[in-house]
Write a protein that holds these residues in place. Structure first.
Motif, mmCIF file in Angstrom:
data_model
loop_
_atom_site.group_PDB
_atom_site.id
_atom_site.type_symbol
_atom_site.label_atom_id
_atom_site.label_comp_id
_atom_site.label_asym_id
_atom_site.label_seq_id
_atom_site.Cartn_x
_atom_site.Cartn_y
_atom_site.Cartn_z
ATOM 1 N N ILE A 69 8.313 13.152 -6.391
ATOM 2 C CA ILE A 69 9.563 13.258 -5.620
ATOM 3 C C ILE A 69 9.275 13.384 -4.125
ATOM 4 C CG2 ILE A 69 11.543 14.775 -5.185
ATOM 5 C CD1 ILE A 69 11.641 15.315 -8.141
ATOM 6 N N LYS A 70 8.246 14.168 -3.758
ATOM 7 C CA LYS A 70 7.901 14.326 -2.334
ATOM 8 C C LYS A 70 7.531 12.987 -1.711
ATOM 9 C CE LYS A 70 4.823 16.862 0.764
ATOM 10 N NZ LYS A 70 4.402 15.687 1.491
ATOM 11 N N ASP A 71 6.784 12.176 -2.479
ATOM 12 C CA ASP A 71 6.407 10.854 -1.958
ATOM 13 C C ASP A 71 7.643 10.015 -1.669
ATOM 14 O OD1 ASP A 71 4.484 8.626 -1.442
ATOM 15 O OD2 ASP A 71 5.530 7.785 -3.192
ATOM 16 N N VAL A 72 8.589 10.051 -2.621
ATOM 17 C CA VAL A 72 9.821 9.278 -2.422
ATOM 18 C C VAL A 72 10.590 9.814 -1.210
ATOM 19 C CG1 VAL A 72 12.050 8.670 -3.421
ATOM 20 C CG2 VAL A 72 9.982 8.625 -4.837
ATOM 21 N N ILE A 73 10.732 11.140 -1.145
ATOM 22 C CA ILE A 73 11.491 11.733 -0.035
ATOM 23 C C ILE A 73 10.814 11.471 1.311
ATOM 24 C CG2 ILE A 73 12.253 13.921 0.966
ATOM 25 C CD1 ILE A 73 12.709 14.903 -1.894
ATOM 26 N N ASP A 74 9.474 11.584 1.356
ATOM 27 C CA ASP A 74 8.753 11.320 2.605
ATOM 28 C C ASP A 74 8.991 9.906 3.097
ATOM 29 O OD1 ASP A 74 7.806 13.872 2.685
ATOM 30 O OD2 ASP A 74 5.805 13.393 1.881
ATOM 31 N N ARG A 75 8.966 8.961 2.171
ATOM 32 C CA ARG A 75 9.184 7.563 2.572
ATOM 33 C C ARG A 75 10.616 7.338 3.017
ATOM 34 N NH1 ARG A 75 7.912 4.137 -2.069
ATOM 35 N NH2 ARG A 75 8.070 2.426 -0.600
#
Length: 461
Positions: A69-75
């Motif tokens: 989820i963090k990867d998605v949110i960061d992008r």
């Protein structure tokens, strides 16, 4: 009224990641917890070992979901930050997303929109510059039109030719970024074109420069009505460029002739030292407008001179006027010098004329002047010429006579005039005249010197 429904479309690759993350962070830990409860309730001997192992497995699964989820949110935040910068005005920015997914597609779509906006802004800037250029050109033309009207007003008011031509030169300089404007006038004595007027930067060095006719620089301008142009588009010959640089200190010029009765009398020109400069047709047309005004002004001056020469009679007395008598005196002096004969010039002046006019009135004063003119005309010879020289004086040109020979005539004129009015005017308003004469070559070698000599003697009478 139909309600508007918002369609929420979740991209598949992102949806898969979010479902995996959700499963890892919630569903799988719950399932594992249920499994533990069903297997180890009631507790068994190996419960602690298995519980710790399953706990760490849950934690690992949860953190795995969290990082997804963090990867998605960061992008998403990366794309959002880039979009904010673009919205703030950084139209040169481009969103870069390495992974090929829906965010990459969204970023590419935003890049395309940004490119279109950038292109439209560039077109607007070009259009704005073109609009500014058009506005500048309109303003320049309005200023030139105002200049044309100002010059026309001077011409209609019969201002001096020198003042009109100076203004034409000054206003012509506003055409086409000109450094200077100049007027070449035909010198009747030498037959050459001479720079009589110039306006602009450092024009002192070109005033009175001469261009023989025909001249390599202006020979074309002198034989046609269109402008003679030397610039980047019409470089002319090396000789012409050299003459232009040497005499006018210019690299580019546009010049148009001023014709009167089919003859060239002047050339109006503009010029600058810009590299790669080219005069437009509009520039040449505007210069032609000023040249035509110069033609009108110089034509009017020529007509006025001709009219002055034709008007040789004083309207009140019918005698010759001052312009005629001076011209006639010049001719008589030339004849007298050729044949070595005398020529006399006489002035008859009414004394205290202003006081007399105030006393008897303007109308009676005019009648007195008319009567004096008649009396003088009756006393001179047929070859003599009589003129009203000023408002209160008369001039007589007496060929073949010297001052001694005309003394009796002067006495007769004075006696006849004063006696004629002695019985008609009150003793307080008695009319007297003063007479003075000069002789060529004793008192002067030309008309101006004879007139000045007679006037000087008149003041001493």
């Amino acid at each position: 009224m139909r309600e508007r429904k918002t369609a929420w479309i979740l991209p598949r690759s992102l949806a898969r990641k979010l479902r995996v993350a959700f499963s890892l962070m919630s569903i799988l830990p719950i399932l594992l917890s249920v499994y533990l409860i069903t297997v180890y309730v009631p507790p068994r001997d190996d419960f602690t070992f298995h519980f710790i192992g399953f706990f760490f497995i849950n934690v690992l699964i949860s953190f795995s979901g969290f990082f997804i989820i963090k990867d998605v949110i960061d992008r998403v935040l990366l794309v959002t930050g880039q979009v904010k910068m673009i919205a703030a005005g950084d139209m040169d920015r481009r969103i870069e997303v390495k992974l090929k997914d829906e965010l990459a597609e969204l970023s590419e779509a935003l890049n395309q929109i940004t490119q279109k906006v950038r292109t439209n802004m560039q077109e607007l800037q070009v259009y704005g510059k073109q609009t500014d250029d058009k506005n500048t050109e309109v303003q320049r033309r309005l200023l030139i039109l105002a200049s044309v009207l100002q010059i026309t007003s001077l011409i209609s008011q019969r201002e001096s030719l020198d003042k009109i031509l100076q203004m034409i030169v000054e206003k012509a300089r506003s055409i086409a970024f000109s450094d200077i404007a100049y007027l070449l006038v035909m010198d009747e004595s030498s037959g050459a074109l001479t720079v009589s007027k110039a306006y602009g930067m450092d024009v002192s060095g070109i005033l009175d420069a001469k261009f023989p006719v025909p001249d390599s620089l202006f020979i074309d301008a002198g034989h046609q009505d269109t402008a003679r142009v030397i610039d980047a588009g019409n470089p002319g010959s090396p000789e012409q460029a050299s003459v232009l640089e040497e005499r006018l200190h210019l690299k580019n010029t546009a010049a148009i002739p001023v014709h009167l009765a089919g003859e060239i009398v002047a050339i109006l020109g503009i010029g600058n030292r810009l590299e790669g400069f080219t005069y437009t047709k509009d520039d040449q047309s505007l210069l032609d407008v000023f040249a035509k005004q110069a033609t009108i002004a110089m034509g009017n001056e020529t007509l006025l001179r001709k009219i002055e020469k034709l008007e040789i009679q004083d309207p009140l007395t019918g005698l010759y006027n001052q312009a005629y008598i001076l011209g006639h005196l010049r001719e008589e002096i030339k004849r007298a010098m050729r044949f070595q004969r005398p020529c006399a010039f006489m002035i008859v002046s009414v004394d205290r004329f202003d006081k007399l006019q105030a006393s008897v009135g303007a109308e009676q004063c005019n009648a007195i002047i008319i009567k004096i003119a008649s009396l003088i005309r009756d006393l001179v010879r047929e070859v003599d010429r009589v003129a009203r020289f000023d408002r209160n004086s008369f001039a007589i040109v007496l060929p073949e006579k010297n001052k001694r020979e005309i003394k009796k005539m002067a006495d007769d004129i004075k006696e006849r005039i004063e006696s004629n009015f002695a019985s008609k005017l009150d003793h307080r308003k008695l009319l007297t005249v003063s007479i003075a004469a000069s002789e060529n070559p004793l008192d002067g070698a030309n008309a101006e010197e004879l007139v000045a000599g007679a006037q000087r003697m008149l003041r001493n009478v």
